[in-house]
Design an enzyme around this catalytic site. Sequence first.
Site, PDB file in Angstrom:
ATOM      1  N   ARG A 184     -14.561  -7.475   0.590  1.00  0.00           N
ATOM      2  CA  ARG A 184     -13.301  -7.399   1.706  1.00  0.00           C
ATOM      3  C   ARG A 184     -12.789  -6.012   1.978  1.00  0.00           C
ATOM      4  O   ARG A 184     -12.219  -5.444   0.870  1.00  0.00           O
ATOM      5  CB  ARG A 184     -12.219  -8.385   1.430  1.00  0.00           C
ATOM      6  N   VAL A 185     -12.697  -5.398   2.804  1.00  0.00           N
ATOM      7  CA  VAL A 185     -12.093  -4.031   3.089  1.00  0.00           C
ATOM      8  C   VAL A 185     -10.816  -4.372   4.094  1.00  0.00           C
ATOM      9  O   VAL A 185     -11.245  -5.053   5.099  1.00  0.00           O
ATOM     10  CB  VAL A 185     -13.127  -2.935   3.541  1.00  0.00           C
ATOM     11  N   GLY A 186      -9.752  -3.633   3.549  1.00  0.00           N
ATOM     12  CA  GLY A 186      -8.576  -3.923   4.715  1.00  0.00           C
ATOM     13  C   GLY A 186      -8.184  -2.592   5.512  1.00  0.00           C
ATOM     14  O   GLY A 186      -9.224  -1.809   5.610  1.00  0.00           O
ATOM     15  N   ASP A 187      -7.298  -2.519   5.813  1.00  0.00           N
ATOM     16  CA  ASP A 187      -6.909  -1.396   6.804  1.00  0.00           C
ATOM     17  C   ASP A 187      -6.799  -0.050   6.278  1.00  0.00           C
ATOM     18  O   ASP A 187      -7.144   0.992   6.811  1.00  0.00           O
ATOM     19  CB  ASP A 187      -5.485  -1.552   7.271  1.00  0.00           C
ATOM     20  N   THR A 210       0.753  -1.216  -0.124  1.00  0.00           N
ATOM     21  CA  THR A 210       0.064  -0.019   0.156  1.00  0.00           C
ATOM     22  C   THR A 210       0.761   1.263  -0.012  1.00  0.00           C
ATOM     23  O   THR A 210       2.092   1.171   0.635  1.00  0.00           O
ATOM     24  CB  THR A 210      -0.853  -0.143   1.360  1.00  0.00           C
ATOM     25  N   GLY A 213      -3.890  -6.182   5.983  1.00  0.00           N
ATOM     26  CA  GLY A 213      -4.663  -5.348   6.773  1.00  0.00           C
ATOM     27  C   GLY A 213      -5.403  -5.812   7.937  1.00  0.00           C
ATOM     28  O   GLY A 213      -5.576  -5.113   8.857  1.00  0.00           O
ATOM     29  N   THR A 271       1.328  -0.153   6.005  1.00  0.00           N
ATOM     30  CA  THR A 271       1.161  -1.116   4.871  1.00  0.00           C
ATOM     31  C   THR A 271       1.455  -2.702   5.400  1.00  0.00           C
ATOM     32  O   THR A 271       2.211  -2.748   6.423  1.00  0.00           O
ATOM     33  CB  THR A 271       2.145  -0.848   3.573  1.00  0.00           C
ATOM     34  N   GLY A 272       0.822  -3.558   4.611  1.00  0.00           N
ATOM     35  CA  GLY A 272       1.191  -5.056   4.859  1.00  0.00           C
ATOM     36  C   GLY A 272      -0.321  -5.707   4.926  1.00  0.00           C
ATOM     37  O   GLY A 272      -1.297  -5.520   4.075  1.00  0.00           O
TER      38      GLY A 272
HETATM   39  N1  GLY Z   1      -2.814  -3.048   3.633  1.00  0.00           N
HETATM   40  C1  GLY Z   1      -3.550  -3.321   2.515  1.00  0.00           C
HETATM   41  C2  GLY Z   1      -4.505  -4.594   2.732  1.00  0.00           C
HETATM   42  O1  GLY Z   1      -4.474  -5.216   3.504  1.00  0.00           O
HETATM   43  O2  GLY Z   1      -5.444  -4.280   1.791  1.00  0.00           O
END
Ligand code: GLY
Length: 333
Positions: A224-227, A196, A250, A247-248
């Site tokens: 799906r929604v990440g961080d 990210t 989420g 980043t990583g």
């Molecule tokens: N950090 C991005 C995600 O996991 O979607």
Amino acid sequence: MKMKPLSSDLPRREFLTRAALALAAGATLPAAFGADNDPAAAGERPLIVSTWDFGKASNDAALKVLLGGGTILDAVEQGIWVTESAGIGTVGLSGTPNAAGVVQLDACIMSGPGHTAGSVAALEGIRHPISAARRVMEKTPHVMLVGEGARMFALEEGLESIETHAAEHYEAWQKQRAKLKAAAQDPKATPKNHDTLALLVLGADGNIAGGCSTSGLGHKLPGRVGDSPIIGSGLYVDNEVGAAGATGLGENVMRFCGSFLVVEYMRQGLHPQAACQEAIRRIIKQERPGKQLSLNFVALDKQGRHGAATSEGQFPYSVTSKTDSRVQPGARI
Ligand code: GLY
């Protein structure tokens, strides 16, 4: 230096030991926590930091915006445009599709002044999700729009939309994945696919803003929604303290409000470098030993100090001021 009480996560004895050692050596207190990583840029304004080496091109664009008289939010937005258009495969419409073969984008933006924020999640077919996030912040009473609602809003705002050919994209991704696996000669190898961009800007006037943009985890379940679009997880800005981005993977950031945690450590007096490290240590402490977490944080404070840390592997981050623009390693925990 007047310190606010430390949280229980940095044991008192450890804090005192580090502080005593540092002060005995004539260092400043923050130096005891991993500071002084950037004497050249410390105190410089404007200053831009971002995740990964690909962030440098965004930083450079953001600096140009600021030097041309743009605001810190303009710098965040237009800096992020560069990576969203760069075809890097993890940010913007070049990103890895979800399990249904559709690219769904997440982004957010936050302004220190006014403590305002906007975000979009699971957004399809819009070239610059960061611009959609900014418009949510500035033109609606809301903070977050998702899915079809976010897309309709972006289209109404006149943002550029691009037809994505899901089936073709999915096929291309399968081929790329097969090549990467063959190259690694490891049947379990998974390509890195959730890198990210989080970009933090400290303006010449001391105000801070930040943004975050990603296509998220490859082959995620649709919806799906990440961080990255979650305020406090993928990004957090506090104009009194500083800003942090993640980043990583989420899921591992979201469960701990990762970026908020980093900013809170800075509020307690930690240097941004130490704050990133302490946040990762705290998360590791609550996880199964040896579990791969894929956590990376970058942080910037009001004084123009910055830092980054990763739970595994390497995490380069990009730092740009008027006098220098470079990529440097984050600390490995
Ligand atoms: N950090 C991005 C995600 O996991 O979607």
